[in-house]
Motif scaffolding. Structure first.
Motif, PDB file in Angstrom:
ATOM      1  N   ASP A 167      32.463  32.476  47.083  1.00 46.82           N
ATOM      2  CA  ASP A 167      32.807  32.347  48.502  1.00 46.82           C
ATOM      3  C   ASP A 167      32.523  33.641  49.250  1.00 46.82           C
ATOM      4  O   ASP A 167      32.941  34.727  48.824  1.00 46.82           O
TER       5      ASP A 167
ATOM      6  N   ASP B 246      39.522  33.818  53.401  1.00 42.25           N
ATOM      7  CA  ASP B 246      39.331  32.374  53.236  1.00 42.25           C
ATOM      8  C   ASP B 246      40.357  31.749  52.291  1.00 42.25           C
ATOM      9  O   ASP B 246      40.101  30.691  51.707  1.00 42.25           O
TER      10      ASP B 246
ATOM     11  N   ASP C 193      40.074  28.567  49.916  1.00 35.46           N
ATOM     12  CA  ASP C 193      39.900  28.806  48.483  1.00 35.46           C
ATOM     13  C   ASP C 193      41.018  28.184  47.645  1.00 35.46           C
ATOM     14  O   ASP C 193      40.769  27.642  46.567  1.00 35.46           O
TER      15      ASP C 193
ATOM     16  N   VAL D 169      37.097  29.478  42.197  1.00 32.35           N
ATOM     17  CA  VAL D 169      36.565  30.113  43.406  1.00 32.35           C
ATOM     18  C   VAL D 169      36.587  31.627  43.218  1.00 32.35           C
ATOM     19  O   VAL D 169      37.625  32.200  42.859  1.00 32.35           O
TER      20      VAL D 169
ATOM     21  N   SER E 140      35.995  34.760  45.442  1.00 34.96           N
ATOM     22  CA  SER E 140      35.833  35.199  46.828  1.00 34.96           C
ATOM     23  C   SER E 140      35.545  36.695  46.849  1.00 34.96           C
ATOM     24  O   SER E 140      36.317  37.492  46.319  1.00 34.96           O
TER      25      SER E 140
END
Length: 277
Positions: free
Chosen positions: A44, A58, A62, A72, A74
């Protein structure tokens, strides 16, 4: 997808250093479902006009993704004033390969890695997906017995700045109207990240397609609200037309009456929940 079929997982969240430039670490926030997997993994990339926000921005996206059974990762990546284009693409390319090398520990497989980006992160996600073997972006080696590349299975674009030069020109046109405050900010961030308009044209997914550049073309999920004033619809439509013309697949989902960042601003909103599904 019928939401009743979604599996809900407990998740763990941790920050891990994935790269270091000099004495400055770059962190990844990893959201991992509790289970044996293998799960799909999404890298991400946050938004912020290439100059703002970080890996925590996010979380509202997420966490639901992870709870549905997706790992995920990030990222933090270099931004101005530390560095402009293409430094962030170097970090992103490295991070994709870093995830593939650690696929077993992340409960995924190297062939199940995709990418997601929001606004300027959407631009970087698409560019990284199209140019996984660009010698500039892949400049940092990853220690490995078996080499891995930065190809991804799919790209998820949330209201991306899909044409940086087009958005720059759009911002200039709006400096004297009701969008003046936003336009001034967009221009300031463009000028910090990009060296000039030629760079905006070079690091541009839409222009790359129009130049006939040989690129990777993973399937794309494109998400945007119809009331989005920060990411012009003509830029979106031009990219999609060129991607499809070149043989790529784009699934476009438009959400009526909502603006940019509608998922980030309120992840519990019905429109946001339908995106997670």
């Amino acid at each position: 997808m019928n939401t009743a079929t979604l599996t809900r997982y407990e998740i763990t969240v941790e920050d891990v250093e994935y790269l270091r430039h000099g004495g400055k670490p770059l962190l990844a926030r990893i959201y991992k479902p509790r289970g044996t997997g293998p799960f799909p993994l999404i890298v991400d990339l946050h938004g912020g006009a290439w100059c703002n926000k970080d890996r925590t921005s996010d979380a509202g996206t997420d966490e639901p993704l992870a709870k549905s059974g997706v790992v995920v990762v990030s990222l933090d990546f270099r931004m101005p004033p530390d560095a402009g284009y293409p430094a962030s693409l170097v970090d992103i390319n490295y991070a994709i390969r870093w995830c593939k090398l650690r696929a077993r520990a992340l409960y995924t497989r190297p062939d199940r890695v995709g990418i997601l980006g929001v606004s300027s992160g959407g631009h970087q996600a698409m560019l990284a997906a199209m140019r996984p073997n660009d010698s500039r972006y892949a400049a940092l080696p990853v220690s490995s017995v078996a080499p891995v590349d930065a190809t991804v299975r799919a790209a998820i674009l949330c209201w991306p700045v899909i044409d940086p030069l087009g958005r720059y020109q759009y911002a200039r046109q709006n400096q004297s109207g009701p969008l003046k405050k936003q336009a001034d900010n967009w221009i300031q961030c463009h000028d910090q990240y990009w060296s000039d308009e030629a760079a905006m044209a070079e690091g541009n997914p839409t222009a790359a397609l129009e130049r006939g550049e040989k690129v990777r073309m993973p399937p794309v999920l494109y998400i945007q609200g119809t009331a989005d004033v920060a990411h012009p619809a003509p830029n979106r439509d031009r990219f999609i037309a060129n991607y499809r013309k070149a043989g790529g697949r784009v699934e476009l989902h438009l959400f009526e009456g909502v603006g940019e960042a509608f998922i980030t601003n309120d992840p519990a909103w019905p429109a946001a929940r339908s995106v997670f599904d």
